[in-house]
Design an enzyme around this catalytic site. Structure first.
Site, short mmCIF file in Angstrom:
data_model
loop_
_atom_site.label_atom_id
_atom_site.label_comp_id
_atom_site.label_asym_id
_atom_site.label_seq_id
_atom_site.Cartn_x
_atom_site.Cartn_y
_atom_site.Cartn_z
N HIS B 100 1.02 -1.27 0.03
CA HIS B 100 0.01 0.04 -0.09
C HIS B 100 0.65 1.28 0.00
O HIS B 100 0.41 2.50 -0.13
CB HIS B 100 -1.09 0.08 1.03
CG HIS B 100 -0.48 0.19 2.63
ND1 HIS B 100 -0.24 -0.61 3.57
CD2 HIS B 100 -0.13 1.50 3.18
CE1 HIS B 100 0.16 -0.13 4.44
NE2 HIS B 100 0.38 1.20 4.48
N ASP B 130 0.07 -7.55 1.15
CA ASP B 130 0.42 -6.22 1.37
C ASP B 130 1.79 -5.88 1.37
O ASP B 130 2.38 -5.38 2.41
CB ASP B 130 -0.19 -5.27 2.60
CG ASP B 130 -0.07 -3.75 2.51
OD1 ASP B 130 -0.36 -3.34 3.57
OD2 ASP B 130 0.14 -3.42 1.72
N SER B 228 4.66 2.69 7.90
CA SER B 228 4.12 1.61 6.92
C SER B 228 5.10 1.08 6.29
O SER B 228 6.04 2.06 5.37
CB SER B 228 3.00 2.00 5.92
OG SER B 228 1.99 2.17 6.68
#
Lengths: 262, 705
Positions: B100, B130, B228
């Site tokens: 992402h 992901d 992230s």
């Protein structure tokens, strides 16, 4: 007593007879005005379609818009409301959207029962009077029907009025005659007339008096930049009015002399 | 043992020593206070050394990833920016991060520990876990100070609740930070709530499913947006997780064992090949069953469907081995076991239905991609997406041919067509040619865009709600016209404010009303006249201009506008208690900002307009200043990347002075033809002049138009 009654009956009969004779005359004057407007004036009322592009802080949005205008010469010069063709930036400032910019493209004019339209260009605008002028890019060889502003009537409170608009696309863009009267005359900020009822609903529509004589143009008045600077509630300074025919004619002449139509 | 103490017991020992040390001091027996203090200090030092050592094994390999993204909506491609974190895990410069973070990315710049900014390319993405892998462009790396650091993966299966872990990354785009916490749960899943015996689909922002095979490591090392893709690190200095989600002081990391497996497959194949049979499963809790895997659903026309499996069937054995899913935490590894089979494998199942057992053999198929690629057909005002078999199934389309319309821009040729296109339409044909894939569309669209003579209209064929329709579209919208000019009117270069009764009482003898001059614009004819700031204008050519109220601010200007340009007007002015006439020559009203001509350059992502009198006055620039005013730059555009900002004035491009909007348009047309790798600009920013360099990337820009 009987003679008095006979006399009364005679008088009443006479009045009734006279009324019957008078009524067709009143009815025919009104239907004559309607006929003149529908047959002779309405063909000059056109629909204008365009794409309005709104830009604000890098974001853009486009919308197809449609409004009404009127041919004012035989070669395809059209008058309409500046607001209705996305030119009224004072209105944006009045509503706190002063940073937004508006631009127009794909301007097309639909005359009569034409559904595609012919390309046109917006040549000039007068935001103060809420007027804008368009020119058909490639006028037809035949003369267009138009409203002759040189033949115009004066207005005063109480004058009976007829305005011509159009139904929307779905209903075939047929001419619609609205009826009303001059409800008031105002002199500040400029000389304009207050229309009654639904007459002021559609900006950019021409207004006629009895006999179909051109008398003015429905516009949206928005505050001038100077008024906006110190105004607490700009919406209190806005409204729909009739700009008298002479003012419209003067503004058109000024635009022509300024070379805006070249 | 030492290691065990260091990892798990140290803090408790620390606490115990502090407490007992304190007690010893109080009791007056045992170790001396000084000795206890020395122990505490040594322990503190040991813990600190432990943390910094393990930190230093991964921290130097941490990168900040800056992404220029492209999203598709409103009928166009919209650039944006995203940031995240990643870790270099090979000496060839491969970086592991979240998918992402890379999603929709077209440019990636990685900032390394030594501050070098290195471009990277995408090697592969796996939305289902992901995870994604980038590779640094090693030709851009300056190795004069040695090679870059490389981190290694640890065994996430060895983690236990309470273990110390560190989260590294770039929270809120701040570069490179570390937080410390403990493992809170080693097999976290996100259940659907009471009564739900399955795991609901998680989705990425793009609508792509994710998390099917993941049991996250939950921890409390603080992470924020920007973390992230960054590593979760154990006290051995190994990556044990990839941070993916966080909030409310909780963080969730993808276990490193899964990440390492996926990274290897991405390096080898550029994607992760997986097997699929087309079932979802649920737990047997509250079903009366003692053992087995309960089938929750079967996908139409899947291998399971063709093997006549049905929802409610119970799989008791798989390839001869007994299988049971009693708890939600058992679902991801079961699904992964099937997915990890080589595609085309034969799976032997024993299945029970209504008490009767049977043997079923299923050949696995490739797991289908959820979503197809998306592109914008900007000139038409639509975005379209390739239809995958899964999309076709979910949307109940007859097949996966054609492209799905995913957005339509208001006012665009696609919307103006009759009938107009809408979201959900399936484009089947352009100009009489059948369209099966996105590539077909792009080839046809590109050919039309490149053609010198474009057709007046194009025929499009599309399906909507099972009906086949045709429509005509204009292939290129007209550019907006230059705005029409306002009719010039008589104007005097001053500003005023109304003087009503109340003000009049203070400014005069109370009887005088009019308009007080608040400013005289320099460089105008008004400035050459005798009018001054503070004067009260009472009449114009003998006609009184008295405001009725404070709102009547425009009356005087309106009175002037009724006169002719270049005419001379006589103002009756009050100054210092005396009235006298002032003659002023009226000039034509200056250009308004709303009527300034504009230009929008989509290659550079730059919008400019003409400079006006009011722009120069507002910014106290000389009226002789020439240039074009920047109205805005698109996010992620060349202009924005080059540092161009709104409200700056472009004075020069290269060596060419930009005196007007015409000069600007000519220059940009030349640049479009020459396609230089970079251009320079001189811009005026407030009172400063700045030098900017804008790098270009022509092939990418041209493909969109």
């Amino acid at each position: 007593m009987v003679r008095q009654m006979k006399n009364s009956v005679l008088v009443a009969t006479g009045v009734a007879f006279l009324s019957l004779v008078a009524m067709p005359t009143v009815a025919s004057a009104e239907s004559q005005t309607y006929a003149t407007i529908i047959n002779d004036r309405a063909p000059a009322v056109v629909s204008i379609k365009y794409i309005l592009r709104m830009s604000n802080a890098g974001e853009e949005q486009e919308q197809e818009q449609e409004t009404t205008g009127v041919l004012i010469d035989a070669h395809g010069l059209i008058l309409c409301s500046n607001t209705e063709v996305g030119g009224n930036t004072a209105l944006l400032r009045a509503f706190g959207m002063g940073e937004m910019t508006l631009s127009q493209s794909d301007v097309r004019v639909l005359i009569g029962d034409d559904t595609e339209g012919v390309p046109a260009t917006i040549l000039a605008r007068d935001s103060e009077l809420d007027l804008a002028w368009l020119q058909i890019d490639e006028p037809a060889e035949e003369a267009y029907p138009f409203i002759d502003m040189a033949q115009s009537a004066l207005l005063e409170p109480g004058t009976r009025l007829f305005a011509v608009g159009k139904t929307n696309e779905f209903f075939g863009r047929e001419p619609v005659v609205f009826e009303g009267h001059v409800a008031a005359e105002i002199k500040t900020p400029r000389r304009m007339f207050v229309p009654s009822g639904s007459l002021g609903v559609e900006h950019g529509t021409p207004v006629f008096v009895e006999g179909g004589v051109f008398a003015g143009f429905v516009v949206l008045y928005a505050p001038d930049p100077e008024d906006l600077e110190l105004a607490e509630d700009p919406t209190e300074m806005m409204g729909s009015f009739i700009l008298p025919a002479k003012e419209v004619e003067k503004a058109t002449k000024r635009a022509r002399e300024a070379g805006s139509f070249d | 043992m030492q290691q065990f103490i260091q990892r798990s017991i140290a803090p408790w020992v620390f606490y115990a020593v502090v407490v007992s040390g304190g007690c010893a001091v109080q009791r007056g027996g045992g170790q001396s206070a000084e000795g206890v203090r020395d122990d505490i200090a040594r322990l503190r030092e040991d813990v600190r050394a432990m943390i910094t050592t393990s930190r230093d094994r991964v921290y130097p390999a941490l990168v900040n990833i800056s992404v220029v993204t492209v999203r598709y909506w409103d009928g166009k491609d919209i650039k944006g920016r995203a940031t995240g974190s990643g870790t270099i895990f090979t000496s060839e410069g491969h970086i592991i991060t979240n998918q992402h973070v890379t999603d929709g990315g077209e440019e990636f710049i990685c900032t390394l520990a030594d501050k070098q900014e290195i471009p990277a390319t995408l090697i592969g993405e796996d939305p289902l876990t992901d995870l994604a892998v980038l590779q640094l462009d090693l030709s851009k790396f300056d190795d004069s100070n040695g090679p870059f650091a490389v981190a290694s993966f640890g065994d996430s299966g060895a983690l236990t609740v309470g273990d110390y872990v560190m989260a590294m990354g770039s929270p809120f785009s701040l570069s490179r930070s570390v937080t410390l916490g403990i493992v809170s749960n080693t097999e976290r899943i996100f259940a659907g709530g009471v009564g739900n015996a399955g795991i609901p689909d998680m989705e990425l922002e793009s609508g792509q499913r994710t998390g099917l095979f993941t049991k996250w490591i939950q921890h409390d090392a603080l992470i924020q947006p920007g973390n992230s893709g960054g590593p979760l690190v154990n006290l051995d200095g190994q990556i044990v997780g990839i941070n993916e989600l966080g909030g409310n002081s909780m963080g969730f990391a993808i276990p490193s064992n899964l990440a390492q497996q996926v990274a290897g497959l991405l390096l080898e194949h550029g994607k992760v090949p997986r097997s699929w049979i087309g079932i979802s499963v649920r737990t047997i809790e509250n079903t009366g069953l003692d053992a087995g895997v309960l089938i929750g659903s079967v996908v139409e026309d899947s291998p399971a469907d063709r093997a006549t499996l049905e929802p409610g069937d119970v799989i008791t054995h798989m390839d001869g081995e007994g299988v049971t899913i009693r708890f939600l935490e058992q679902i991801p590894p079961y699904l992964k076991r099937i997915a990890d089979l080589p595609i085309g494998s034969e799976l032997a199942l024993r299945v029970i239905r209504d008490g009767e057992s049977r043997e079923v053999s299923i050949i696995t198929q490739p797991m289908l991609q959820d979503l197809g690629k998306e592109r914008a057909l900007r000139a038409w005002g639509i975005t379209v997406r390739d239809i995958t078999p899964r999309m076709a199934r979910d949307l109940r389309l007859p097949d996966d041919r054609g492209v799905l319309v995913t957005s339509v821009r208001s006012g665009s040729p696609a919307e103006q067509a009759r009938p107009g296109l809408s979201w959900g339409d399936v484009l089947r044909g352009i100009d009489g040619e059948t369209i099966d894939t996105l590539d077909d569309v792009l080839v046809k669209y590109g050919a039309i865009a490149a053609a010198e003579e474009k057709p007046e209209r194009l025929l499009l064929e599309f399906d909507r709600a099972g009906k086949n329709n045709v429509t005509l579209i204009k292939p290129a919208p007209n550019k907006p016209n230059d705005p029409p000019r306002e009719l010039p009117k008589a104007w005097l270069g001053i500003t005023t404010q109304p003087v009503t009764n109340r003000l009049a009482a203070y400014l005069s003898d109370g009887s005088i009303k009019g308009y007080r001059v608040t400013r005289v614009y320099p460089g105008t004819l008004a400035a050459t006249s005798d009018i001054r700031v503070g004067d009260i204008v009472m009449a114009v050519d003998g006609t009184a201009v008295a405001p009725r109220s404070p709102d009547d601010a425009g009356r005087m200007a309106r009175a002037l506008r009724k006169l002719d340009i270049d005419s001379v007007a006589t103002l009756t002015v009050l100054r210092d208690g005396e009235q006298f006439p002032v003659e002023v020559t009226l000039e034509g009203s200056p250009l308004q900002q709303s009527e300034a001509r504009r230009d929008r350059n989509t290659d550079f992502g730059l919008a400019v307009r003409e400079l006006t009198f009011y722009d120069r006055d507002d910014n106290r620039w000389e009226q002789s200043l020439e240039g074009v005013l920047v109205e805005g730059t698109d996010t992620g555009s060349w202009a924005e990347s080059g540092g161009v900002q709104s409200s700056e004035v472009i004075l020069r491009i290269g060596k060419t002075r930009i005196e007007s909007i015409e000069a600007y348009r000519e220059m940009m047309a030349r640049i479009e033809q020459d396609r230089p790798a970079r251009i320079s600009m001189i811009v005026l920013h407030g009172s400063q002049t700045r030098y900017l360099v804008i790098e270009t990337d022509w092939p990418l820009a041209k493909s969109e138009e």
